[in-house]
Write a protein that holds these residues in place. Structure first.
Motif, short mmCIF file in Angstrom:
data_model
loop_
_atom_site.label_atom_id
_atom_site.label_comp_id
_atom_site.label_asym_id
_atom_site.label_seq_id
_atom_site.Cartn_x
_atom_site.Cartn_y
_atom_site.Cartn_z
N ASP A 52 12.08 27.70 62.14
CA ASP A 52 12.99 27.73 63.29
C ASP A 52 13.27 29.15 63.78
O ASP A 52 14.04 29.34 64.72
N THR A 53 12.64 30.16 63.16
CA THR A 53 12.98 31.56 63.44
C THR A 53 11.80 32.28 64.05
O THR A 53 10.68 32.20 63.53
N PRO A 54 12.01 33.02 65.14
CA PRO A 54 10.91 33.82 65.70
C PRO A 54 10.57 34.98 64.77
O PRO A 54 11.35 35.32 63.87
N PRO A 55 9.43 35.62 64.97
CA PRO A 55 9.03 36.73 64.10
C PRO A 55 10.02 37.89 64.16
O PRO A 55 10.77 38.05 65.13
N VAL A 56 10.00 38.70 63.12
CA VAL A 56 10.82 39.92 63.04
C VAL A 56 9.89 41.12 63.08
O VAL A 56 8.92 41.20 62.32
N ILE A 57 10.17 42.07 63.99
CA ILE A 57 9.37 43.29 64.12
C ILE A 57 10.15 44.44 63.50
O ILE A 57 11.31 44.69 63.86
N SER A 58 9.52 45.15 62.58
CA SER A 58 10.20 46.27 61.91
C SER A 58 9.19 47.34 61.54
O SER A 58 7.97 47.14 61.66
N ASP A 59 9.72 48.49 61.10
CA ASP A 59 8.89 49.57 60.56
C ASP A 59 7.76 49.97 61.52
O ASP A 59 6.58 49.95 61.17
N VAL A 60 8.13 50.34 62.73
CA VAL A 60 7.14 50.86 63.68
C VAL A 60 6.97 52.35 63.41
O VAL A 60 7.96 53.09 63.24
N ALA A 61 5.73 52.80 63.34
CA ALA A 61 5.48 54.20 62.99
C ALA A 61 4.24 54.71 63.70
O ALA A 61 3.33 53.96 64.05
N TYR A 62 4.26 56.05 63.94
CA TYR A 62 3.09 56.76 64.45
C TYR A 62 2.54 57.59 63.29
O TYR A 62 3.30 58.25 62.57
N SER A 63 1.24 57.56 63.11
CA SER A 63 0.65 58.33 62.02
C SER A 63 -0.70 58.90 62.44
O SER A 63 -1.32 58.43 63.40
N ARG A 64 -1.08 59.92 61.71
CA ARG A 64 -2.39 60.51 61.91
C ARG A 64 -2.86 61.03 60.57
O ARG A 64 -2.07 61.56 59.79
#
Length: 512
Positions: A236-248
């Motif tokens: 019953d729950t939509p996805p959760v978006i977390s821990d967005v990061a830029y890396s190289r």
């Protein structure tokens, strides 16, 4: 003379005897026989004397009744067989073909037959063969009705179906015709939760978010039991978006670049990887949009914005699960394309350096923070207190390059060329009294000095102390002899612009 068989006469004599005489004769015969047995007791009986066993066992019952239903769940049948020497082996045949073989144990006779190849509801002939130790065999056949397969069925909705919580109708279909009972049961307790004894084979239950496990037990009319199960994802729950990061990845010296990105924004470089963690028990897809344009699907976006000149962008992440429940997050980013700016670099361009090494140092400014700086292209480099030490191998021009990288991976280069000069200048006295000469008043001394990178100065030393310096060619000095003792020593020293120096030999003068 003809021989006469005395036997008839003996019989007649016996018959003519009275009872008393007959008793006396019997006693004598018994005594003679006993004596004979005593005399022959030491002689063993011969094997040929034992009669051969040619009698087959007798099967009273194989333990099954004609026309009975035979199930795999049934206890093995118990035959009744007897034999004068004992039964050692039992064998069962199904429709004339070998099924199983059993040794007879002390606990009694047991047998069974394998009817798995016989379709349920089909007659099958079960034959029992009984063997004694001599190999004699008996057989008996009974016809039974086969029902040895466990019931099977199909559960719908199918396993791994994703659904919302709430009322759920579970149906079991494709059941055999002789099904007698279907039970919904708990695997943890083994207890039945709901039971159906006739069609429709449908169960109604209420689901809650999480994993829902359905287990059914199917029993046919003859007691055969089969099992089936299904697992449902209740979401019953939509996805959760977390821990967005830029890396190289590492740019220099193995230093990786990592920047956390939040919905408030972040500064990123023109090249790298954007990563997001989207969690959902039925996650179906993750999409990346940059300024409204779909750029990637999956957990990462390979970011390469070098072809653009923009300084900012809007990044949107959309995560969708199997029920089309979607979560969207927007991240404004600033794009830093500028490498570190050098504010100072030593030595200066075309500076003269001398010695076994010289030190270079630099200062930079960068809004994204410097993460590494290194000298490139020079094998002989060591740390020094004021920077990095460079060890030249020969005189002449030497170019070195600094490389700077900020935490976003932007890079800058700064180069310098210096002149390595470890060669001493040339110096020659052109006018001066000879060594040990007598002098008085003022004495003139002149010299000539040379160097490929220029002479910086020539100095006059009296008794080892500096008394005068001349910075221009045509180097000339005047010595006031009255200022010194009866004897004194004179020497000239020349320096080139790199700091290399050379001295003349010392001359000793006497004041006259």
């Amino acid at each position: 003379m003809d021989t006469v068989d005395p036997a008839p006469y003996r019989r007649r004599i016996v018959l003519a005897m009275g009872d008393a005489a007959l008793k006396t004769l019997r006693a004598a015969a018994i005594a003679a026989l006993s004596s004979s047995l005593i005399l022959t007791a030491g002689s063993p009986a011969l094997a040929d004397d034992a009669p051969a066993d040619t009698t087959a066992p007798v099967i009273d019952s194989i333990g099954l009744t004609e026309g009975q239903i035979y199930t795999r769940a049934t206890t093995p049948f118990v035959p009744r067989v007897h034999d004068d020497t004992g039964v050692v082996t039992l064998e069962t045949l199904v429709d004339g073909a070998h099924s199983r073989k059993f040794s007879v144990a002390k606990t009694g006779m047991r047998a069974s037959a394998d009817l798995l190849s016989v379709p349920d509801g089909t007659p099958a002939e079960i034959t029992l063969l009984a063997y004694d130790a001599a190999g004699n065999v008996a057989e008996k056949t009974v016809r039974v009705i086969a029902d040895v397969h466990v019931p099977t069925g199909t559960i719908s909705p199918a396993t791994l179906t994703v659904m919302h919580s709430g009322p759920l109708k579970v149906t079991v279909s494709d059941l055999p015709a002789d099904i007698a009972k279907v039970a919904l049961y708990s695997t943890s307790t083994g207890k039945d939760l709901d039971v159906r004894t006739e069609a429709p084979w449908t169960f109604n239950l209420t689901t809650v978010p999480g994993a829902e496990f359905i287990n059914v037990r199917m029993t046919d009319a003859n007691g055969n039991v089969g099992y089936a199960g299904a697992t449902y994802d209740i979401d019953d729950t939509p996805p959760v978006i977390s821990d967005v990061a830029y890396s190289r990845g590492p740019v220099v010296s193995g230093v990786p670049i990592n920047v956390k990105v939040t919905t408030a924004g972040a500064t990123i470089g023109p090249v790298g990887t954007l990563t997001a963690t989207a969690t959902d028990q039925t996650l179906r897809k993750t999409e990346w949009y940059v300024d409204g344009e779909l750029k990637s699907t999956g957990s990462t976006l390979n970011w390469d914005d070098r072809a653009s000149t923009r300084t900012s962008a809007t990044v949107e992440i959309r995560a969708t699960d199997a029920l089309d429940q979607t979560t969207s997050k927007v991240f404004p980013v600033t794009i830093d394309r500028t490498g570190p700016v050098v504010t100072s670099l030593t030595p200066a361009q075309n500076a003269l350096v001398r010695g076994s090494y010289f030190v270079t140092d630099s200062r930079v400014e960068d809004p994204s923070e410097l993460v590494d700086a290194e000298l490139v292209g020079l094998p002989s480099i060591a740390n020094a207190p004021a920077g990095l030490a460079i060890y030249p191998t020969k005189d002449g021009p030497l170019t070195f390059t600094w490389r700077y990288v900020d935490k976003l991976g932007n890079e800058s280069l700064a180069s310098r060329t210096v002149i390595v000069d470890n060669t001493r200048p040339g110096l020659k006295l052109t006018k001066a009294p000879k060594n040990l000469a007598k002098v008085k008043g003022k004495v003139a001394v002149t010299a000539a000095a040379s160097d490929k990178n220029g002479v910086a100065k020539v100095q006059l030393l009296i008794n080892g102390k500096l008394v005068a310096t001349d910075y221009r060619a045509g180097y000339a000095f005047s010595i006031n002899t009255a200022k010194y003792g009866k004897t004194f020593k004179m020497q000239l020293r020349a320096y080139d612009r790199a700091g290399n120096y050379v001295s003349t030999t010392t001359r000793t003068y006497r004041r006259g």
